[in-house]
Write a protein that holds these residues in place. Structure first.
Motif, PDB file in Angstrom:
ATOM      1  N   ALA A   1       0.845  -1.205   0.000  1.00 16.09           N
ATOM      2  CA  ALA A   1       0.000   0.000   0.000  1.00 16.09           C
ATOM      3  C   ALA A   1       0.872   1.244   0.000  1.00 16.09           C
ATOM      4  N   GLY A   2       0.524   2.201  -0.839  1.00 19.87           N
ATOM      5  CA  GLY A   2       1.250   3.463  -0.899  1.00 19.87           C
ATOM      6  C   GLY A   2       2.476   3.450  -1.803  1.00 19.87           C
ATOM      7  N   GLU A   3       2.810   2.318  -2.384  1.00 17.02           N
ATOM      8  CA  GLU A   3       3.967   2.258  -3.283  1.00 17.02           C
ATOM      9  C   GLU A   3       3.643   2.899  -4.632  1.00 17.02           C
ATOM     10  N   PHE A   4       4.654   3.500  -5.220  1.00 20.40           N
ATOM     11  CA  PHE A   4       4.557   4.085  -6.555  1.00 20.40           C
ATOM     12  C   PHE A   4       4.908   2.976  -7.531  1.00 20.40           C
ATOM     13  N   VAL A   5       3.955   2.587  -8.364  1.00 24.90           N
ATOM     14  CA  VAL A   5       4.154   1.442  -9.266  1.00 24.90           C
ATOM     15  C   VAL A   5       4.333   1.927 -10.697  1.00 24.90           C
ATOM     16  N   VAL A   6       5.352   1.387 -11.343  1.00 26.22           N
ATOM     17  CA  VAL A   6       5.609   1.646 -12.752  1.00 26.22           C
ATOM     18  C   VAL A   6       5.607   0.306 -13.469  1.00 26.22           C
ATOM     19  N   VAL A   7       4.874   0.232 -14.561  1.00 22.59           N
ATOM     20  CA  VAL A   7       4.853  -0.987 -15.373  1.00 22.59           C
ATOM     21  C   VAL A   7       5.535  -0.672 -16.698  1.00 22.59           C
TER      22      VAL A   7
END
Length: 146
Positions: free
Chosen positions: A27-33
């Protein structure tokens, strides 16, 4: 600049195995795909493509990098396919000329051979639906409708 960063690749042998539980997103992580040429390779199976897009959507990435070749190569009209193929392969071969100037380069010869084979098969012979090159508009619509 001390920015915490972690890279968590997920290795699967088949795209049918992809599931959001494979990704350890807190939770709260910045996700890049980062998905280079992933979606285009799934066009042959719309259900698998839709599932992959839905898994990515559930990860709620702040950034999605999708690098696909842009074009409209699936037109049922020969003239449209021909013109699109002409534009695409003009750019393709111009790029080879700019990057691999030596015409005797074996790698260049392989790229040229691959390009000629695909153009004849997909555009001139009319194998509509075989191409994995679609327009950005088509990608946008697919992602919205999935």
């Amino acid at each position: 600049m001390a920015i915490p960063f972690s890279y968590c690749p997920v290795k699967i042998s088949n795209m049918e195995e992809i599931h959001e539980r494979l990704f350890n997103v807190k939770a709260g992580e910045f996700v890049v795909v980062y998905a280079p040429v992933v979606f285009g390779s799934l066009l042959y199976d719309p259900i698998l493509l839709r599932n992959t897009i839905n898994v990515i959507r559930k990860l709620r990435p702040q950034i999605l990098v999708n690098s696909e070749i842009e074009g409209q190569h699936n037109s049922p009209c020969f003239a449209n396919r021909f013109v699109e193929g002409l534009f695409y392969y003009s750019a393709y071969f111009d790029c080879l000329e700019a990057v691999l100037r030596d015409r005797n380069n074996l790698r260049r010869a392989k790229y040229e051979e691959d390009g000629k084979e695909r153009s004849c098969t997909h555009y001139l012979c009319g194998l509509v639906g075989e191409s994995t090159i679609v327009s950005n508009r088509a990608w946008n619509l697919f992602c919205v409708l999935s």
